[in-house]
Design a protein around this motif. Structure first.
Motif, mmCIF file in Angstrom:
data_model
loop_
_atom_site.group_PDB
_atom_site.id
_atom_site.type_symbol
_atom_site.label_atom_id
_atom_site.label_comp_id
_atom_site.label_asym_id
_atom_site.label_seq_id
_atom_site.Cartn_x
_atom_site.Cartn_y
_atom_site.Cartn_z
ATOM 1 N N THR A 162 0.824 -0.863 -0.119
ATOM 2 C CA THR A 162 0.313 0.040 0.007
ATOM 3 C C THR A 162 0.868 0.932 -0.127
ATOM 4 O O THR A 162 2.628 1.017 0.542
ATOM 5 C CB THR A 162 -0.891 -0.050 1.362
ATOM 6 O OG1 THR A 162 -1.383 1.291 1.720
ATOM 7 C CG2 THR A 162 -0.573 -0.163 2.785
ATOM 8 N N LEU A 163 0.444 2.204 -0.551
ATOM 9 C CA LEU A 163 1.091 3.494 -0.969
ATOM 10 C C LEU A 163 1.355 3.669 0.508
ATOM 11 O O LEU A 163 1.698 4.570 0.975
ATOM 12 C CB LEU A 163 0.773 4.572 -1.899
ATOM 13 C CG LEU A 163 0.240 4.030 -2.714
ATOM 14 C CD1 LEU A 163 -0.590 4.981 -3.337
ATOM 15 C CD2 LEU A 163 2.347 4.585 -3.321
ATOM 16 N N SER A 164 0.431 3.539 1.439
ATOM 17 C CA SER A 164 0.537 4.656 3.076
ATOM 18 C C SER A 164 1.706 3.329 3.574
ATOM 19 O O SER A 164 2.278 3.668 4.799
ATOM 20 C CB SER A 164 -0.504 3.539 4.646
ATOM 21 O OG SER A 164 -1.620 4.345 3.494
ATOM 22 N N ASN A 165 2.290 2.110 2.615
ATOM 23 C CA ASN A 165 4.278 1.882 3.721
ATOM 24 C C ASN A 165 5.113 2.888 2.808
ATOM 25 O O ASN A 165 6.342 2.226 3.425
ATOM 26 C CB ASN A 165 3.945 0.808 3.253
ATOM 27 C CG ASN A 165 4.769 -0.518 3.840
ATOM 28 O OD1 ASN A 165 5.321 -0.457 4.928
ATOM 29 N ND2 ASN A 165 5.096 -1.252 3.798
ATOM 30 N N LEU A 166 4.989 3.884 1.622
ATOM 31 C CA LEU A 166 6.127 4.221 1.104
ATOM 32 C C LEU A 166 6.490 5.220 1.522
ATOM 33 O O LEU A 166 5.761 5.952 1.324
ATOM 34 C CB LEU A 166 5.396 4.063 -0.040
ATOM 35 C CG LEU A 166 6.738 4.476 -1.705
ATOM 36 C CD1 LEU A 166 8.016 3.439 -1.420
ATOM 37 C CD2 LEU A 166 6.658 4.421 -2.908
ATOM 38 N N SER A 167 7.592 5.601 1.343
ATOM 39 C CA SER A 167 8.455 7.097 2.441
ATOM 40 C C SER A 167 9.386 7.294 1.097
ATOM 41 O O SER A 167 9.953 6.338 0.699
ATOM 42 C CB SER A 167 9.118 6.615 3.251
ATOM 43 O OG SER A 167 7.938 6.630 4.285
ATOM 44 N N LEU A 168 9.972 8.303 0.554
ATOM 45 C CA LEU A 168 10.727 8.947 -0.576
ATOM 46 C C LEU A 168 11.239 9.458 -0.854
ATOM 47 O O LEU A 168 10.847 10.874 0.448
ATOM 48 C CB LEU A 168 9.815 9.044 -2.250
ATOM 49 C CG LEU A 168 9.244 7.040 -2.336
ATOM 50 C CD1 LEU A 168 8.008 7.592 -4.061
ATOM 51 C CD2 LEU A 168 10.376 6.199 -2.714
#
Length: 306
Positions: A153-159
């Motif tokens: 899920t995008l809630s799990n992505l940091s960039l």
């Protein structure tokens, strides 16, 4: 300047958004801003955001100048974010209190452009389910994206913000699988994305929050496969079988035809039995559930498999 900019696209999320924002306020790491981008909600979403904005100036209400979650995320991340690192969070998910601190530690200790962790799945209260995602031991590859998405899920992505800016953000053409498309382009551009073997996100499993258009999901995945081929990576039968298993599991949670999950299961096994049944417990459980679902009442089926 904030270390993290958290971008939250919001559409008719009044029932769940407060819990999401409470999980941000509970973070041990406090140097962040939250950009809540409303996408034209007609419930009390804006009121919820305004209440929290009045409580804490780190939370800001923005209005999407376009339409759709990808455009909302791009507006928040590309036009409004002030942080060094971008985090994405959906308006019905919940973060563990140490998420930002753990992510910050990895960004400082390792030369990476992106970070993700484990995801726990819940229905009503975080922790009421036992299913957890897994984390790849090595940095992600494009091939990893072509079966079941390890990031989940995008809630799990940091960039890192410059990394996101360099590829132009999300492609708004994608209604589904926009996260897969983003990850393929990031990895194709050479970004290093590593996982942490720590639970960082609680993902809310709700049949009402799922897309029922599984055919459209398959179509958009074909576009992702074409994108991957641009970088010299081909999908294979095992990856196709794993993705069809994912769709079958999703179908079990939807108020859809009883035959849909079984059809997806049989297609997956037909592509690659080993791909479908690896790992064995997941493939066997999906196949068994697809058969059992044929005799269950629809309401019991969606409740049981959510």
């Amino acid at each position: 300047m904030p270390r993290f900019s958290i971008v939250i696209p919001c559409f008719n999320a009044a029932e769940t958004l407060a819990e999401t924002l409470d999980s941000l306020l509970a973070q041990g790491f406090t140097n962040w801003e939250a950009l809540c981008v409303d996408d034209g909600s007609c419930d009390g979403t804006q009121g919820v955001i305004e209440t929290y904005q009045n409580r804490d100036p780190r939370i800001r209400l923005l209005r999407n100048p376009g339409k759709g979650p990808s455009t909302a995320r791009n507006f928040g991340a590309l036009a409004c974010a002030r942080g060094d690192i971008l985090c994405f969070c959906d308006a019905d998910d919940v973060w563990t209190p140490d998420k930002l601190g753990q992510v910050d530690d990895l960004f400082r200790l390792d030369d990476v452009e992106g970070v993700y962790g484990k995801v726990g799945f819940f229905r009503t209260i975080p922790g009421d389910g036992h299913t957890r995602s897994t984390v790849k031991p090595a940095a992600l590859t494009i091939a990893d994206m072509l079966s079941e998405n390890p990031v989940c899920t995008l809630s799990n992505l940091s960039l890192r913000k410059p990394t996101f800016e360099a590829i132009g953000g999300f492609d708004p053409v994608f209604v589904h699988n926009e996260d897969l498309d983003l990850l393929v382009r990031l990895l194709g551009a050479g970004a290093v994305i590593r996982g942490m073997d720590r639970l960082l996100v609680w993902y809310r499993c709700s049949p009402d929050g799922l897309s029922s258009d599984l055919r459209e999901m398959e179509r958009s995945r074909r576009a992702v496969l074409e994108r991957a081929r641009d970088y010299g990576v081909q999908g294979d039968a095992k990856a196709e079988a794993a993705y069809l298993r994912y769709l079958a599991r999703r179908s079990l949670r939807l108020k859809s035809s009883r035959l849909q999950a079984l059809g997806l299961t049989l297609r997956g096994i037909g592509h690659s039995p080993s791909g479908f049944f690896t790992p064995v417990h997941r493939g066997a459980a999906t196949a068994a559930a697809s058969v059992v679902a044929l005799v269950l009442p629809p309401k019991l089926r969606t409740t049981l498999f959510s």
